[in-house]
Design a protein around this motif. Sequence first.
Motif, PDB file in Angstrom:
ATOM      1  N   PHE A  23      23.931  25.191 -17.473  1.00 20.95           N
ATOM      2  CA  PHE A  23      23.286  24.072 -18.159  1.00 20.95           C
ATOM      3  C   PHE A  23      22.847  24.488 -19.551  1.00 20.95           C
ATOM      4  CE2 PHE A  23      19.416  21.679 -19.205  1.00 20.95           C
ATOM      5  CZ  PHE A  23      19.972  20.415 -19.256  1.00 20.95           C
ATOM      6  N   ALA A  24      22.224  25.650 -19.661  1.00 21.66           N
ATOM      7  CA  ALA A  24      21.763  26.123 -20.970  1.00 21.66           C
ATOM      8  C   ALA A  24      22.943  26.365 -21.906  1.00 21.66           C
ATOM      9  CB  ALA A  24      20.941  27.400 -20.810  1.00 21.66           C
ATOM     10  N   ALA A  25      24.024  26.928 -21.374  1.00 15.83           N
ATOM     11  CA  ALA A  25      25.186  27.194 -22.223  1.00 15.83           C
ATOM     12  C   ALA A  25      25.862  25.905 -22.665  1.00 15.83           C
ATOM     13  CB  ALA A  25      26.182  28.070 -21.470  1.00 15.83           C
ATOM     14  N   ILE A  26      25.979  24.948 -21.754  1.00 14.64           N
ATOM     15  CA  ILE A  26      26.659  23.702 -22.079  1.00 14.64           C
ATOM     16  C   ILE A  26      25.893  22.923 -23.126  1.00 14.64           C
ATOM     17  CG2 ILE A  26      27.290  21.438 -21.156  1.00 14.64           C
ATOM     18  CD1 ILE A  26      27.989  22.978 -18.543  1.00 14.64           C
ATOM     19  N   LYS A  57      29.848  15.547 -29.054  1.00 14.49           N
ATOM     20  CA  LYS A  57      30.879  16.562 -29.300  1.00 14.49           C
ATOM     21  C   LYS A  57      30.823  17.639 -28.218  1.00 14.49           C
ATOM     22  CE  LYS A  57      32.843  19.462 -32.883  1.00 14.49           C
ATOM     23  NZ  LYS A  57      32.773  19.901 -34.271  1.00 14.49           N
ATOM     24  N   ASP A  58      29.614  18.095 -27.876  1.00 13.48           N
ATOM     25  CA  ASP A  58      29.461  19.096 -26.813  1.00 13.48           C
ATOM     26  C   ASP A  58      29.976  18.557 -25.479  1.00 13.48           C
ATOM     27  OD1 ASP A  58      28.403  20.921 -28.561  1.00 13.48           O
ATOM     28  OD2 ASP A  58      26.333  20.712 -27.858  1.00 13.48           O
ATOM     29  N   LEU A  59      29.672  17.300 -25.202  1.00  9.15           N
ATOM     30  CA  LEU A  59      30.091  16.689 -23.944  1.00  9.15           C
ATOM     31  C   LEU A  59      31.621  16.572 -23.896  1.00  9.15           C
ATOM     32  CD1 LEU A  59      29.139  15.450 -21.308  1.00  9.15           C
ATOM     33  CD2 LEU A  59      28.963  13.255 -22.479  1.00  9.15           C
ATOM     34  N   ILE A  77      46.637  16.153 -27.029  1.00 12.08           N
ATOM     35  CA  ILE A  77      46.080  14.832 -27.356  1.00 12.08           C
ATOM     36  C   ILE A  77      44.735  14.962 -28.062  1.00 12.08           C
ATOM     37  CG2 ILE A  77      45.233  12.668 -26.371  1.00 12.08           C
ATOM     38  CD1 ILE A  77      47.245  13.218 -24.024  1.00 12.08           C
ATOM     39  N   TYR A  78      43.860  15.785 -27.505  1.00  7.24           N
ATOM     40  CA  TYR A  78      42.499  15.904 -28.029  1.00  7.24           C
ATOM     41  C   TYR A  78      42.417  17.039 -29.047  1.00  7.24           C
ATOM     42  CZ  TYR A  78      41.075  12.532 -24.566  1.00  7.24           C
ATOM     43  OH  TYR A  78      40.944  11.383 -23.830  1.00  7.24           O
ATOM     44  N   THR A  79      43.022  16.819 -30.183  1.00  6.20           N
ATOM     45  CA  THR A  79      42.962  17.792 -31.270  1.00  6.20           C
ATOM     46  C   THR A  79      41.520  17.863 -31.779  1.00  6.20           C
ATOM     47  OG1 THR A  79      43.407  16.116 -32.937  1.00  6.20           O
ATOM     48  CG2 THR A  79      45.332  17.245 -31.961  1.00  6.20           C
ATOM     49  N   PRO A  80      41.175  18.907 -32.508  1.00  5.09           N
ATOM     50  CA  PRO A  80      39.806  18.976 -33.047  1.00  5.09           C
ATOM     51  C   PRO A  80      39.440  17.743 -33.882  1.00  5.09           C
ATOM     52  CG  PRO A  80      40.850  21.121 -33.229  1.00  5.09           C
ATOM     53  CD  PRO A  80      41.914  20.164 -32.753  1.00  5.09           C
ATOM     54  N   GLU A  81      40.403  17.212 -34.640  1.00  4.58           N
ATOM     55  CA  GLU A  81      40.116  16.023 -35.456  1.00  4.58           C
ATOM     56  C   GLU A  81      39.819  14.813 -34.583  1.00  4.58           C
ATOM     57  OE1 GLU A  81      43.024  17.866 -35.784  1.00  4.58           O
ATOM     58  OE2 GLU A  81      42.337  19.041 -37.504  1.00  4.58           O
ATOM     59  N   LYS A  82      40.603  14.647 -33.507  1.00  3.39           N
ATOM     60  CA  LYS A  82      40.373  13.515 -32.599  1.00  3.39           C
ATOM     61  C   LYS A  82      39.070  13.695 -31.825  1.00  3.39           C
ATOM     62  CE  LYS A  82      45.168  12.123 -32.236  1.00  3.39           C
ATOM     63  NZ  LYS A  82      46.346  12.049 -31.380  1.00  3.39           N
ATOM     64  N   GLN A  83      38.753  14.928 -31.457  1.00  4.88           N
ATOM     65  CA  GLN A  83      37.477  15.189 -30.789  1.00  4.88           C
ATOM     66  C   GLN A  83      36.318  14.801 -31.706  1.00  4.88           C
ATOM     67  OE1 GLN A  83      36.982  19.090 -28.919  1.00  4.88           O
ATOM     68  NE2 GLN A  83      39.210  19.289 -28.911  1.00  4.88           N
ATOM     69  N   GLN A  84      36.438  15.168 -32.982  1.00  2.91           N
ATOM     70  CA  GLN A  84      35.382  14.857 -33.951  1.00  2.91           C
ATOM     71  C   GLN A  84      35.220  13.346 -34.086  1.00  2.91           C
ATOM     72  OE1 GLN A  84      33.169  16.855 -35.437  1.00  2.91           O
ATOM     73  NE2 GLN A  84      32.229  15.034 -36.312  1.00  2.91           N
ATOM     74  N   ARG A  85      36.323  12.631 -34.219  1.00  2.00           N
ATOM     75  CA  ARG A  85      36.260  11.171 -34.374  1.00  2.00           C
ATOM     76  C   ARG A  85      35.681  10.535 -33.116  1.00  2.00           C
ATOM     77  NH1 ARG A  85      34.646   7.123 -36.683  1.00  2.00           N
ATOM     78  NH2 ARG A  85      35.850   5.250 -36.470  1.00  2.00           N
ATOM     79  N   LEU A  86      36.097  11.010 -31.950  1.00  2.00           N
ATOM     80  CA  LEU A  86      35.561  10.488 -30.693  1.00  2.00           C
ATOM     81  C   LEU A  86      34.060  10.744 -30.602  1.00  2.00           C
ATOM     82  CD1 LEU A  86      36.117   9.097 -27.998  1.00  2.00           C
ATOM     83  CD2 LEU A  86      36.732  11.335 -27.058  1.00  2.00           C
ATOM     84  N   ALA A  87      33.621  11.913 -31.033  1.00  2.00           N
ATOM     85  CA  ALA A  87      32.189  12.238 -31.024  1.00  2.00           C
ATOM     86  C   ALA A  87      31.426  11.308 -31.965  1.00  2.00           C
ATOM     87  CB  ALA A  87      31.963  13.692 -31.408  1.00  2.00           C
ATOM     88  N   GLU A  88      32.016  10.999 -33.107  1.00  2.00           N
ATOM     89  CA  GLU A  88      31.359  10.120 -34.080  1.00  2.00           C
ATOM     90  C   GLU A  88      31.145   8.712 -33.526  1.00  2.00           C
ATOM     91  OE1 GLU A  88      33.894  10.350 -37.513  1.00  2.00           O
ATOM     92  OE2 GLU A  88      33.229  12.390 -38.004  1.00  2.00           O
ATOM     93  N   VAL A  89      32.075   8.226 -32.717  1.00  2.00           N
ATOM     94  CA  VAL A  89      31.917   6.874 -32.158  1.00  2.00           C
ATOM     95  C   VAL A  89      31.193   6.883 -30.813  1.00  2.00           C
ATOM     96  CG1 VAL A  89      33.888   5.945 -33.417  1.00  2.00           C
ATOM     97  CG2 VAL A  89      34.230   6.837 -31.106  1.00  2.00           C
ATOM     98  N   THR A  90      31.143   8.053 -30.155  1.00  2.00           N
ATOM     99  CA  THR A  90      30.434   8.157 -28.876  1.00  2.00           C
ATOM    100  C   THR A  90      28.944   8.385 -29.101  1.00  2.00           C
ATOM    101  OG1 THR A  90      32.411   9.069 -27.850  1.00  2.00           O
ATOM    102  CG2 THR A  90      30.342   9.412 -26.677  1.00  2.00           C
ATOM    103  N   GLY A  91      28.590   9.120 -30.160  1.00  2.00           N
ATOM    104  CA  GLY A  91      27.184   9.414 -30.450  1.00  2.00           C
ATOM    105  C   GLY A  91      26.321   8.171 -30.515  1.00  2.00           C
ATOM    106  N   PRO A  92      26.712   7.140 -31.260  1.00  2.00           N
ATOM    107  CA  PRO A  92      25.895   5.923 -31.302  1.00  2.00           C
ATOM    108  C   PRO A  92      25.740   5.252 -29.929  1.00  2.00           C
ATOM    109  CG  PRO A  92      27.386   5.962 -33.173  1.00  2.00           C
ATOM    110  CD  PRO A  92      27.774   7.110 -32.280  1.00  2.00           C
ATOM    111  N   LEU A  93      26.771   5.322 -29.102  1.00  2.00           N
ATOM    112  CA  LEU A  93      26.646   4.761 -27.747  1.00  2.00           C
ATOM    113  C   LEU A  93      25.635   5.551 -26.925  1.00  2.00           C
ATOM    114  CD1 LEU A  93      30.324   3.938 -26.757  1.00  2.00           C
ATOM    115  CD2 LEU A  93      28.480   2.334 -27.220  1.00  2.00           C
ATOM    116  N   MET A  94      25.689   6.871 -27.067  1.00  2.00           N
ATOM    117  CA  MET A  94      24.728   7.700 -26.344  1.00  2.00           C
ATOM    118  C   MET A  94      23.304   7.384 -26.800  1.00  2.00           C
ATOM    119  SD  MET A  94      26.789  11.324 -26.044  1.00  2.00           S
ATOM    120  CE  MET A  94      25.550  12.130 -25.034  1.00  2.00           C
ATOM    121  N   ALA A  95      23.131   7.185 -28.114  1.00  2.00           N
ATOM    122  CA  ALA A  95      21.811   6.840 -28.629  1.00  2.00           C
ATOM    123  C   ALA A  95      21.385   5.464 -28.136  1.00  2.00           C
ATOM    124  CB  ALA A  95      21.822   6.888 -30.157  1.00  2.00           C
ATOM    125  N   LYS A  96      22.297   4.509 -28.162  1.00  2.00           N
ATOM    126  CA  LYS A  96      21.983   3.140 -27.743  1.00  2.00           C
ATOM    127  C   LYS A  96      21.509   3.097 -26.292  1.00  2.00           C
ATOM    128  CE  LYS A  96      23.984  -1.471 -27.235  1.00  2.00           C
ATOM    129  NZ  LYS A  96      25.156  -2.330 -27.475  1.00  2.00           N
TER     130      LYS A  96
END
Length: 156
Positions: A23-26, A57-59, A77-96
């Motif tokens: 848990f701490a590492a993740i 991004k960590d998730l 499929i999940y290149t670093p660029e796609k991971q970054q973009r997915l994190a950018e659109v997932t972060g607001p959902l996590m906050a919401k």
Amino acid sequence: MDQVEQKNSAALDPEAQARQESFAAITGEVLTAEPVEGAQAGGVSGTVPMKPEDEAKDLIQFGLSLFTPLYPSLARIYTPEKQQRLAEVTGPLMAKYNLSLGAIFEKWGAEINFAIVALPLAAETAKAIKADNAERKAAAEEAARKEKEAKANANQ
């Protein structure tokens, strides 16, 4: 068993210790409590909260590390660029929805630990069953071929 003994036995439990370390590492955080200057009496602070995009991004990276061994094609499929973009659109959902890695692991930790162990076993089990079925089919086809060959030779 008194509370001290329970704490000591829990500290020695390798599974509990491994879960805590995972848990701490993740989450990338070490859960420490330190007094905060100017805080109310008895107040403590844990780690500095992560931005939702960083947690997302960590998730995503955790999910990929869990599923990529089972499905290696995911890495394409999940290149670093796609991971970054997915994190950018997932972060607001996590906050919401007020989601965080801590909340996710608090609520779903047992299920996640199960998946970490069971999914690789399930994949290997499926491969083994497929291989056994293929072997039986090949043996049956070989037996049928030999039987057909023996009949052909007997008729000559």
